[in-house]
Structures are given as structure tokens and as C-alpha cells.
Design an enzyme around this catalytic site. Sequence first.
Site, PDB file in Angstrom:
ATOM      1  N   HIS A 293       0.837  -1.202   0.000  1.00  0.00           N
ATOM      2  CA  HIS A 293       0.000   0.000   0.000  1.00  0.00           C
ATOM      3  C   HIS A 293       0.868   1.245   0.000  1.00  0.00           C
ATOM      4  CE1 HIS A 293       0.470   1.504   4.186  1.00  0.00           C
ATOM      5  NE2 HIS A 293       0.707   0.244   4.470  1.00  0.00           N
ATOM      6  N   CYS A 294       0.312   2.341  -0.563  1.00  0.00           N
ATOM      7  CA  CYS A 294       0.975   3.639  -0.512  1.00  0.00           C
ATOM      8  C   CYS A 294       0.181   4.510   0.456  1.00  0.00           C
ATOM      9  CB  CYS A 294       1.051   4.252  -1.905  1.00  0.00           C
ATOM     10  SG  CYS A 294      -0.560   4.518  -2.687  1.00  0.00           S
ATOM     11  N   ALA A 295       0.236   5.818   0.303  1.00  0.00           N
ATOM     12  CA  ALA A 295      -0.442   6.710   1.244  1.00  0.00           C
ATOM     13  C   ALA A 295      -1.957   6.606   1.170  1.00  0.00           C
ATOM     14  CB  ALA A 295      -0.025   8.152   0.989  1.00  0.00           C
TER      15      ALA A 295
END
Length: 482
Positions: free
Chosen positions: A25-27
Amino acid sequence: MDYQKTAKELVPLLGGKDNIISASHCATRLRLVIDDESKVDKENMEDMEGVKGAFSSSGQFQIIFGTGTVNKVFEPFAEEIGLNDQTEEKNQKQMDHNEAAKQNMNPVSRFAKVLSNIFVPIIPAIVAAGMLMGLLNLLNRFGWVNPESSLYILLDMFSSAAFIVLPILIGYSAAREFGGNTYLGAVIGGIMTHPTLLNPWGLQDGDVQPEVLSFIGMDIELLGYQGTVIPVLLTVYVMCMLEKFFRKFVPNMVDLLVTPFLTIMSTGFVALMVVGPLGRLLGEGVTSSLSYLYDTGAGFAGLVFGGLYSLIVLTGVHHSFHAIEAEILGQVGFNYLLPIWAVANVAQGGAGLAVWFKTRNKKMKEIAAPSALAAFLGITEPVIFGVNLRYRRPFIGAAIGGALGGAYVTITNVTANGIGVTGLPMFAIANEPVNYAIGILIAVGGAFIATWILGWQEEEKQPKKEAPNDDKDNEEKTEKAI
């Protein structure tokens, strides 16, 4: 929101645990590598609580949850799919998928991805330096601190450090991306910023000129590469190629000693004699061209760049702009592109806000408001993919607002001291905060009004077809026969 329940419901909608090869996952987004995307139930997934949108891009299936939510969903999701219990077969499959996804990208997207992987890890250092510069500007503008005081001198030292060692940071990150030894990459960056070489900022004084060494009939100008980007990128790429070349022929028992020695020595000469000077010319050419366009047609440049930026974001090519911005920042001393990107981002929030006010779809209202707020803070994925692109016309409205805001911030010479920070947080590094605030209002207001006027077609949920019932069909056939 029940994160455990959400994670559990996601798995069957993604085609089951065996269909999920990898997850991260990213932000704002859950990033998944899927074995067979035809098994993914995207429609029902977007109806789930907390899901702001889902799409496939660059070999990944991405689910938008938003800042602060995605990491809370990811933890139970990782447990649900057994992320830490990968089999050797599944790991190999993941590597094959990643390589295939990379090969499927067009050359421009692949190049942008490489630059993104190099510069995204460096951004926090440049952001911190930019915010310190912004603080120094405030202290100096309002006379709160004497420029000769120890506090001011120390803060000035802290703010300039990131740009002095920027080639070292780039060298480390680029070597990792190009498959070389990261510490050798950092050493190459160190060579290109060695104290023996004249800092290019010293050339602003007309009386200072770099020394010239004569080596095998060639003149080597002892001029450093502090604040530059392109020369270091090219040199580290050459270094990684040389390192791989030497490793093929050097025996394993002396590889640790001989390969680094040959790599650094050969790359050092290549850097100062060939690649570095060529890279400097290329970097200066890019900077000069953009500066000329900015100086001669600022309003038009801002109008075009502000209107097209969100469209560029969809392709992923915008990540390559970090390199250009860093080059401009190092050469010119300020970043005149970032304010354009910033108002284009908040314009997406303005369009999302119009959708929130006007839509009758309860689910869309729940998505639009927090997504618009995230866009005002510089995170645009939720509102772009979850709201504006879904209805299309709001995305056009956002482009109109971005164009208007971009024209204003370029006409009024709004610049920034860093890269990577947009939206409201960019106030910390903006050199013209008042005009930047006006630019934001124009972008948000323009996008809101344009979206309201353009309107959009509300999605009507089609009733799901009932599963076939053989008994019911037989009864109907019997009635018809009678």
C-alpha cells in the site's frame, strides 16, 4: 468502519486468496498484483464501505481507501491472504508478473517509473530543506532574527545541506534502481561534490573561475555538481553498467576488492571527463528552455500546464517531473513549476466539492467530501479516480480550474523552495503566500463553477439479475404449456 470485516470481504471480490499474488500500500491505495483480473468484481467492490474507487494501472490493481484508512485495512488484509507466508512458487510468480508489467509499459511510462523510484525516497529531505528555507524567508522578511545571529546561521546551514549533498542522495537511490551497489553510487555522488571542485554557485562571482587540469591531452575543469541532477543520474547509470561488466570477469575470490576498485576509478574519470560535462549541458539546456518559456509566456505556460497536469497524472508520467524540478531548484534557486501542480491538484478538490453539493447519490456524497479535503492537502487520487473521472465532466471542470489557477500563479511569480508538497501544505515553502492563496481560490472556485455548469449524468444502479432457478423455470414452462 470494521477494518477486519472489510479485509475479509475484499478477498472473494478479488477472486480469492490464490488470485492475489502480492499486496502493498501507498499513502492512499491498496496496490495488488492479480493473477487473473477477469475474476475481480470491481462493481461490488466500489460499493463497499470506505472504498473510494478501484482501477487497474501499470500491472497493478489499485483500491483507493484514502490517507489513514488504507494502512488500517492493509494489516488485516495481509493476514487474511497470508502475505508473510509466501511460497517459493508464488514469489517466483510475483517476480514474473512484475517483470511482465514493466515490459508492457511504453518507454515513456517506464522512464517515468524509474525516475519516480529514484526521487520519491529523496523527497522528504528536500521538503525539510524547503520548509527551513521558507522559515528563514519569514524571519528575514519580518526582521524577527538578525541574519548575523547564531540561530540564523545554523538554520541556513541546515536548509542548504540537502542541496549540497543532493548528488550523494541521488547516487545512492539511482544505484539501487539501476541494480548497482548503492554505496558505490553514493561515492560517485561524493566525487562529483568533492571540496576540491568549485561549487557552481561560486560562479555567480565573476572573479571566481574553476581550475583546469591537463590529463592525457584533455582539459578537465574542476567544477562541482552541487545541486545538479541529470549529470549524477547519467554517471551512476554508467557506473552500474561498468560494475556489472567487471563482475562478469573478476574471479569471485577477489570480487570484493577488485570490482569496487575498478568501478570507482573508471567511473570517476568518465564522470569528470565525459558524462558529467555532457549531463551539465543537458541539464542547463532543459532549465534554460523552461525558464525562457516561463519568462516570456508565463500566463500561457501556466494556463497550459495547469490545465493538462491532471491528465498527465493519469499516465503516471508526472513522477518524472521531480527530476526536472530538482534540477531547476539546484540551478535557479527556486521552483516555479510546483505552484502550477499545486493549484491543479486543489482544482480537483473544487470539482469534487461541487459533486458533493449537487449529487443525490448517498454513496457518492460519502466519498466526495473527504476526497475533496484530501485534494486540498495535496493527495488527489481519491477524488480523481473515485469521483471526478467516474463522472468525467467534473474532471474537465477541474482541468479548467487548474488552468485558471496556473495562469495566475505564473503571472504573479509564485515560486517554491522545494518539491513534492502541494495543496495547502505548500504554504510552508511558498515565496508569495498571498498570491498563492489567491491562486488556490481561483483554481477551486473555477473548478467548482465549471463542474456545476457542465453537470454530469448520475449513475443509475442496475438491479442485479437473479441467479437461475431451475424449479422456477420448470413451473413457468408448465404454466405456459397449460
